[in-house]
Design an enzyme around this catalytic site. Structure first.
Site, PDB file in Angstrom:
ATOM      1  CB  SER A  39      -4.794   2.118  -0.444  1.00 34.37           C
ATOM      2  OG  SER A  39      -4.370   3.238  -1.171  1.00 34.37           O
TER       3      SER A  39
ATOM      4  CG  HIS B 208      -6.736  -0.198   3.317  1.00 33.52           C
ATOM      5  ND1 HIS B 208      -7.042  -1.113   2.332  1.00 33.52           N
ATOM      6  CD2 HIS B 208      -6.807   1.016   2.725  1.00 33.52           C
ATOM      7  CE1 HIS B 208      -7.272  -0.476   1.205  1.00 33.52           C
ATOM      8  NE2 HIS B 208      -7.143   0.813   1.412  1.00 33.52           N
TER       9      HIS B 208
ATOM     10  CD  GLU C 256      -7.821  -4.985   2.908  1.00 34.82           C
ATOM     11  OE1 GLU C 256      -7.924  -6.009   2.218  1.00 34.82           O
ATOM     12  OE2 GLU C 256      -7.246  -3.957   2.500  1.00 34.82           O
TER      13      GLU C 256
ATOM     14  CG  ASN D 237      -7.234  -1.663  -2.695  1.00 41.70           C
ATOM     15  OD1 ASN D 237      -8.454  -1.580  -2.830  1.00 41.70           O
ATOM     16  ND2 ASN D 237      -6.513  -0.721  -2.121  1.00 41.70           N
TER      17      ASN D 237
END
Ligand code: CAA
Length: 283
Positions: free
Chosen positions: A119, A140, A152, A190
């Protein structure tokens, strides 16, 4: 499905959740951990999560048994030899991931695609530590992986044509929604989420409002399933710090300069739900 047998390396919260998603999709999975104790913990995650689904009437006991039987648990990397995709989900330390990928490079089929669930680290840096950088992608998942619908899929400048598309097809086949993103710290979700989470930590530390009121404000005012402090406790405060540091290193954006309270809690070993205490305490 675009892959027929999938390995998962690391069966912590994320790895076990990913293994469950794959097995629920009907795929045979090889789950690898470093030793028997870690393997037992991994099995525990899988049993707890599928047991919860049975308890809620979402899964039959027979369906649960089939899912668990599809995951072969092992401590031998060599057991990944028959996989056409391996997803790495070990802790977020570049040196550790590089070691894992060097090992995968040795034991996996020459045509196998190797994916990282990182991440916060650079997929490109991981890719160049292998002899097959064109076959390395990022995939991800979000926490909790069995529930969250987004994945992702990250291609680097080195990723060969077709691999990102194949992994995105797999994700879609598992009932999740893939988005294809470039290799930038924090990817998309994120990068946008953590500025907000960090600001909530600073607000709490500044005494702007109580932790409960900060969380309630965003849950009810922002229409979110969880407030930011509860969410950080779910993600793990160590992971939050790692993501913020990676994004800050790349962006130099002050919104991502980690809140001192976050660093303080991590140093104290108060990492959120997984250790029983973070912003909140868990019985
Ligand atoms: N594992 C498996 N299933 C779980 C689960 C877990 N850890 N936690 C909850 N569930 C399931 C429940 O069984 C339930 O399933 P059904 O609807 O099929 O019965 C469903 O999720 C809802 O659970 P609950 O009713 O117990 O609780 P809730 O409604 O509060 O939902 C939540 C819990 C799904 C975690 C929800 O609060 C939520 O979506 N929170 C936000 C999570 C989020 O934003 N995650 C992303 C974090 S960022 C990240 O992960 C990226 C990174 O790199 C750090």
């Amino acid at each position: 499905m675009s892959f027929s047998k999938i390995g998962v390396v690391g069966l912590g919260t994320m790895g076990a959740g990913i293994a469950e998603v794959l097995a629920r999709g009907g795929l045979p999975v090889v789950g690898v951990e470093i030793d028997d104790a870690a393997l037992t913990r991994g099995r525990g995650h899988l049993e707890k999560s599928t047991g919860r689904a049975v308890g809620r009437g979402r899964l039959t006991e027979e369906g649960r048994r089939e899912i668990l039987d599809r995951v072969a648990l092992t401590t031998a990397f060599a057991d990944l030899a028959g996989c056409d995709l391996v997803i790495e989900a070990v802790p977020e330390r570049l040196e550790l991931k590089r070691r894992v990928f060097a090992e995968l490079d040795k034991v996996c089929r020459a045509d196998a695609v190797l994916a990282t669930n990182t991440s916060s680290l650079s997929v490109t840096e991981i890719a160049v530590s292998t002899g097959r950088p064109e076959q390395i992608v990022g995939v991800h998942f979000f926490n909790p992986a069995p529930v969250m619908r987004l994945v992702e899929v990250i291609g680097t400048v080195l990723t060969g044509p077709g691999h990102v598309g194949r992994v995105a097809d797999l994700v879609a086949g598992l009932g999740k929604t893939p988005v294809v993103v470039g290799d930038r710290a924090g990817f998309v979700a994120n990068r946008l989420l953590f500025g907000y989470l960090n600001q909530a930590a600073n607000m709490y530390a500044d005494g702007h409002a109580t932790r409960e009121d900060i969380d309630t404000a965003m849950r009810l005012g922002g229409g979110l399933p969880m407030g930011p402090l509860t969410l950080m406790d779910l993600i793990g405060l160590d992971t939050c710090l790692e993501v913020l540091e990676a994004v800050y290193r790349e962006s130099r954006d002050r919104r991502h300069a980690a809140a001192p309270v976050l660093r303080e809690l991590v140093t104290a070993g108060l990492l959120g739900r997984k250790t029983g205490r973070g912003f909140y305490s868990y019985g």
